[in-house]
Design a protein around this motif. Structure first.
Motif, short mmCIF file in Angstrom:
data_model
loop_
_atom_site.label_atom_id
_atom_site.label_comp_id
_atom_site.label_asym_id
_atom_site.label_seq_id
_atom_site.Cartn_x
_atom_site.Cartn_y
_atom_site.Cartn_z
N GLN A 272 0.84 -1.20 0.00
CA GLN A 272 0.00 0.00 0.00
C GLN A 272 0.87 1.26 0.00
O GLN A 272 0.61 2.20 -0.74
CB GLN A 272 -0.93 -0.01 1.21
N LEU A 273 1.91 1.27 0.82
CA LEU A 273 2.80 2.44 0.90
C LEU A 273 3.51 2.67 -0.42
O LEU A 273 3.59 3.81 -0.91
CB LEU A 273 3.82 2.25 2.02
N ALA B 117 1.18 4.00 -3.14
CA ALA B 117 0.82 5.40 -2.92
C ALA B 117 1.98 6.33 -3.27
O ALA B 117 1.80 7.32 -3.99
CB ALA B 117 0.38 5.61 -1.48
N VAL B 118 3.16 6.01 -2.77
CA VAL B 118 4.30 6.92 -2.91
C VAL B 118 4.97 6.78 -4.28
O VAL B 118 5.21 7.78 -4.97
CB VAL B 118 5.33 6.68 -1.78
N GLN C 137 2.07 10.13 -4.67
CA GLN C 137 1.60 10.93 -3.54
C GLN C 137 2.80 11.35 -2.68
O GLN C 137 3.77 10.60 -2.54
CB GLN C 137 0.62 10.12 -2.68
N GLN D 29 5.01 11.86 0.50
CA GLN D 29 5.15 11.04 1.71
C GLN D 29 4.50 11.71 2.92
O GLN D 29 3.90 11.03 3.75
CB GLN D 29 6.63 10.73 1.97
N SER E 213 1.85 13.62 3.00
CA SER E 213 0.39 13.46 2.97
C SER E 213 -0.01 12.02 3.24
O SER E 213 -1.03 11.77 3.90
CB SER E 213 -0.19 13.96 1.65
N VAL E 214 0.78 11.06 2.77
CA VAL E 214 0.48 9.65 3.06
C VAL E 214 0.62 9.40 4.55
O VAL E 214 -0.21 8.71 5.17
CB VAL E 214 1.40 8.70 2.23
N ASP F 3 -2.42 10.83 6.23
CA ASP F 3 -3.60 10.00 5.97
C ASP F 3 -3.60 8.73 6.82
O ASP F 3 -4.66 8.27 7.25
CB ASP F 3 -3.67 9.59 4.49
#
Length: 184
Positions: A116-117, A120-121, A126, A128, A130-131, A134
């Protein structure tokens, strides 16, 4: 050296990779064929002097690089070029594209949270920070987990392929390991 190499022994293994190498450096397909022919002649003449079999691949690609420089010098398009100027001058986007199809299966093989990480990144781009917000994680923790995830992903690639890097650490070429790679 006990076993002498011949052009017939090695050319089938390296011809397509040398052609791809040349296509990245020469715009004209006819020039690619001409330079590849020159390389085969240089290899035929120089192969008996190659002292170590382990040096074959670097020697072949160095020979190819010199042939490219010679081609440009002859055509007066780059009379002041030096072999090192072109050797590491450009990224290897073809190698990158070839390996990109493995990203999803390899990410899927990681633990769900790590996958998932990285999605996203690295795949969705996205930030880091903001992740981390979240997920309710401290930024430093997220950075550490992303780095660990990238290390795990790199290990999956290295388990599947032998990666060769250039002087900048970028992947320059690879060979799949048939015993461990399932053609992701």
């Amino acid at each position: 050296m006990t076993d002498a190499l011949s052009l017939n022994d090695i050319w089938p293994q390296y011809q397509s990779r040398l052609r791809a190498f040349l296509r990245k450096r020469l715009a004209n397909a006819a020039d690619v064929d001409d330079v590849l022919q020159e390389i085969s002649i240089k290899v035929l003449n120089g192969l008996p002097t190659l002292a170590e079999h382990s040096k074959l691949q670097p020697w072949l690609f160095q020979t190819a690089q010199h042939a490219v420089v010679d081609h440009y010098r002859r055509s007066k398009k780059g009379s002041d070029l030096h072999p090192d100027d072109l050797w590491y001058g450009a990224e290897e986007p073809e190698v990158r594209r070839e390996l990109e199809h493995c990203i999803e299966p390899f990410i899927d093989a990681l633990p769900a949270e790590t996958a998932q990480l990285l999605r996203a990144v690295d795949l969705e781009g996205q930030a880091q920070k903001s992740v981390a917000a979240d997920l309710g994680l401290p930024y430093s923790t997220l950075k550490s987990r992303v780095q660990q995830g990238r290390t795990e992903l790199r290990k999956l690639y290295e388990n599947c392929c032998t990666l060769r890097r250039d002087s900048r650490g970028l992947i320059a070429d690879y060979d799949p390991k048939p015993e461990t790679c399932k053609k992701c």
